[in-house]
Design an enzyme around this catalytic site. Structure first.
Site, PDB file in Angstrom:
ATOM      1  N   CYS A  77       0.813  -1.181  -0.111  1.00 57.80           N
ATOM      2  CA  CYS A  77      -0.194   0.046  -0.101  1.00 57.80           C
ATOM      3  C   CYS A  77       0.779   1.423  -0.098  1.00 57.80           C
ATOM      4  O   CYS A  77       1.788   1.394   0.848  1.00 57.80           O
ATOM      5  CB  CYS A  77      -0.807   0.093   1.320  1.00 57.80           C
ATOM      6  N   CYS A 129       0.176   3.266   3.666  1.00 54.93           N
ATOM      7  CA  CYS A 129       0.429   2.669   5.030  1.00 54.93           C
ATOM      8  C   CYS A 129       1.692   2.034   4.886  1.00 54.93           C
ATOM      9  O   CYS A 129       2.380   1.546   5.755  1.00 54.93           O
ATOM     10  CB  CYS A 129      -0.590   2.090   5.598  1.00 54.93           C
ATOM     11  N   ASP A 164      34.697   2.058  51.797  1.00 55.28           N
ATOM     12  CA  ASP A 164      35.878   1.556  51.352  1.00 55.28           C
ATOM     13  C   ASP A 164      35.840  -0.129  51.485  1.00 55.28           C
ATOM     14  O   ASP A 164      34.920  -0.583  52.407  1.00 55.28           O
ATOM     15  CB  ASP A 164      37.214   2.101  51.869  1.00 55.28           C
TER      16      ASP A 164
END
Length: 560
Positions: A109, A112, A378
């Site tokens: 198409c 679309c 740490d």
């Protein structure tokens, strides 16, 4: 109109109960009545111009889900057109609504580009066509079930190239100029149903019916995303539904030096003096000077070029991240907070991130996880007391764990043989946990206990001096030990209070308890970091001070 993904919401969309009450015969009757109401000559013109019947219906303003979801037989159109030659090639398919794929060669198409024909190329470049919207919905249902998702609702997100809106405008203007009011064409293009809305109308109910859950007009935690693009989707698109495809960005016409337009041709429409640039796939791009109100007495040609290839479709079903939070305790001085690898060598025996994340991920059946915490300690610092707030962000969880499953996960972590890490108050974070996390990184108070050595005997006056210090301001330049990874800045921090606990049998060792503003470098506050932190315990006592061990004993944050 942008090419970005958005969740489409249509007012007046029928409920699942209403849809279920409509029989197949009723659908056929409604669709037949719609087609019979169309002007035959205009329909023939559009079909001969390679426009699919779904686009014809939406162009004339039809917006029931039946118009885009149901198959349309040749005989139905034959009753309107009086002929049925080549109708099968225009998306007009007889019979079954099953999800089987077609093997016929179909004309794409022009409006679309195959979207409403359920014709597309998949991520492998293979041409696929479904017989109806039910077939596309079945593919989505199969993907969700294969991935093992447990869902109670979904959002449907559709992304189509913005050029499709220009297609609608061009064909609407063409029909208005050529047939005028005799075709009953809408006076405004806004009455035309967009490709995105038509596709949503077509597939929402079948998906709801197959999954037995409802869709939502507001963003849901589980999202089904269909992205149509002119180029093959990248792997990153498949992994991240939040990203958009670059091919959906608007092109600027007239820029013939653009590599994407290097093979373009210009097609003129004589009745409205507009130009369309057709790219290498034959997709027309209308010039910005287009006006549907321009007049011309000359006959007009159909404004869209022939298209040979449908769009690529990237289909992604994914849950937005879920967050499971709580507080963690770390009992080892050889466990980092996050996985720490330097030059392919692991530092420490494990990490908090891996210990907790490896238990939470399978409970959620997710793809991966990220670890977030309110600050960090740490590797040689223990996290004791109330624990440090954290959240685990789980990507694409197949299930949202219940309270019982989360409790089992907490017990599993706390029962590990090594006893390196424990968790408290584990729960699914659904409110403002993320905001609290960031707030806690810099705004909250934290308490510590450190073992300190000084180069002389600790006197009673020293203890009184330290204890008397309240809300003391400290200026800290970025410590030397982290300069390789942090910007050289000077930060002002506050030491709220301190107290000293003597160590029995020693005059030079003591425990220093202190409460500070979050983000204070405690090690540097003790030894001074060659004068980069001022004042420090060493400068206050007028001697050398060293920190031997450090523990975090409390992180004050509400909500965790």
């Amino acid at each position: 109109m942008s090419g970005e993904t958005e969740a489409v919401s249509l007012s007046g969309t029928p409920t699942t109960a209403e849809l279920a009450a409509v029989s197949n015969e009723e659908e056929t009757r409604i669709l037949s009545d719609a087609i019979r109401s169309l002007p035959p000559q205009a329909v023939k013109d559009l079909l001969n111009s390679e426009v699919c019947i779904a686009c014809i219906l939406r162009l004339f303003g039809f917006r029931e889900h039946f118009h885009f979801r149901s198959s349309i037989s040749s005989s139905m159109l034959h009753s309107v057109l009086g002929e049925s030659e080549h109708l099968e090639h225009y998306g007009i398919l007889a019979g079954s609504k099953s999800g089987e794929e077609l093997e016929v060669q179909q004309i794409v198409c022009r409006m679309c580009l195959g979207i409403l024909q359920y014709l597309y190329r998949n991520d492998k470049g293979i041409l696929v066509q479904k017989l109806s919207a039910d077939g596309l919905a079945a593919s989505i249902d199969e993907m969700i079930k294969q991935d093992g998702h447990e869902i109670d609702g979904f959002s449907l997100e559709l992304s189509v190239p913005p050029v499709l809106l220009e297609h609608d405008n061009a064909v609407w203007s063409y029909m208005k100029k050529r047939y005028g009011q005799e075709v009953g064409i809408a006076e405004e293009t806004s009455k035309c149903v967009s490709v995105k809305d038509a596709l949503k109308l077509a597939i929402t109910y079948p998906i709801e019916n197959m999954l037995d859950v409802k869709s939502s007009s507001i963003p849901s935690s589980f999202r089904i995303r269909l992205t149509y693009s002119q180029t093959k989707p990248s792997s990153s698109m498949a992994k991240s539904p939040g990203e958009t495809n670059g091919s959906c960005k608007r092109r600027k016409t007239g820029m013939m030096n653009d590599v994407r337009m290097s093979f373009s041709v210009l097609v003129s429409c004589s009745f409205c003096f507009c130009f369309f640039a057709a790219d290498v796939n034959g997709v027309p791009v209308r010039s910005s000077n287009f006006s549907g109100d321009q007049k011309s007495s000359e006959p007009c040609n159909f404004p869209l070029e022939k298209v040979n290839e449908p769009y690529y479709l990237a289909l992604v079903c994914c849950r937005t991240p879920i967050y499971i939070g709580g507080r963690y305790l770390k009992f080892s001085r050889n466990v980092s907070q996050t996985r720490w690898i330097i030059d392919d060598e692991r530092k420490g025996e494990s990490s908090v991130e891996e210990i907790i994340g490896s238990s939470i991920l399978p409970a959620c059946q997710g793809d991966s996880y990220k670890f977030h915490a309110a600050g960090r300690e740490d590797i040689d610092v223990r996290m004791l007391g109330s624990g440090r707030p954290f959240m685990v962000e789980v990507q694409n969880a197949r299930r949202v764990p219940s309270e019982a499953i989360i409790k089992e996960t907490e017990t599993k972590i706390n029962s590990l043989e090594e006893k390196l890490v424990a968790v408290k108050n584990l729960k699914l974070e659904v409110n403002n946990g993320w905001g609290l996390m960031h707030e806690g990184e810099s705004e909250k108070q934290k308490q510590y206990c450190s073992l300190v050595w000084i180069s002389r005997t600790l006197e009673d006056e020293d203890v009184q001096t330290i204890t008397a210090s309240k809300d003391m301001k400290v200026l800290q330049r970025t410590p030397i030990r982290v300069l390789h990874r942090r910007s050289p800045l000077e930060r002002e921090k506050i030491i709220h209070w301190m107290k000293v606990e003597r160590v029995a049998g020693s005059s030079q060792y003591f425990l220093l308890h202190l409460c500070t503003q979050a983000g204070t470098y405690i090690k540097e506050f003790v030894h001074g970091d060659f004068g980069r932190t001022n004042p420090s315990i060493g400068s206050i006592l007028g001697c050398r001070a060293e920190i031997l061990q450090l523990d975090v004993t409390d992180v004050k944050m509400d909500g965790f």
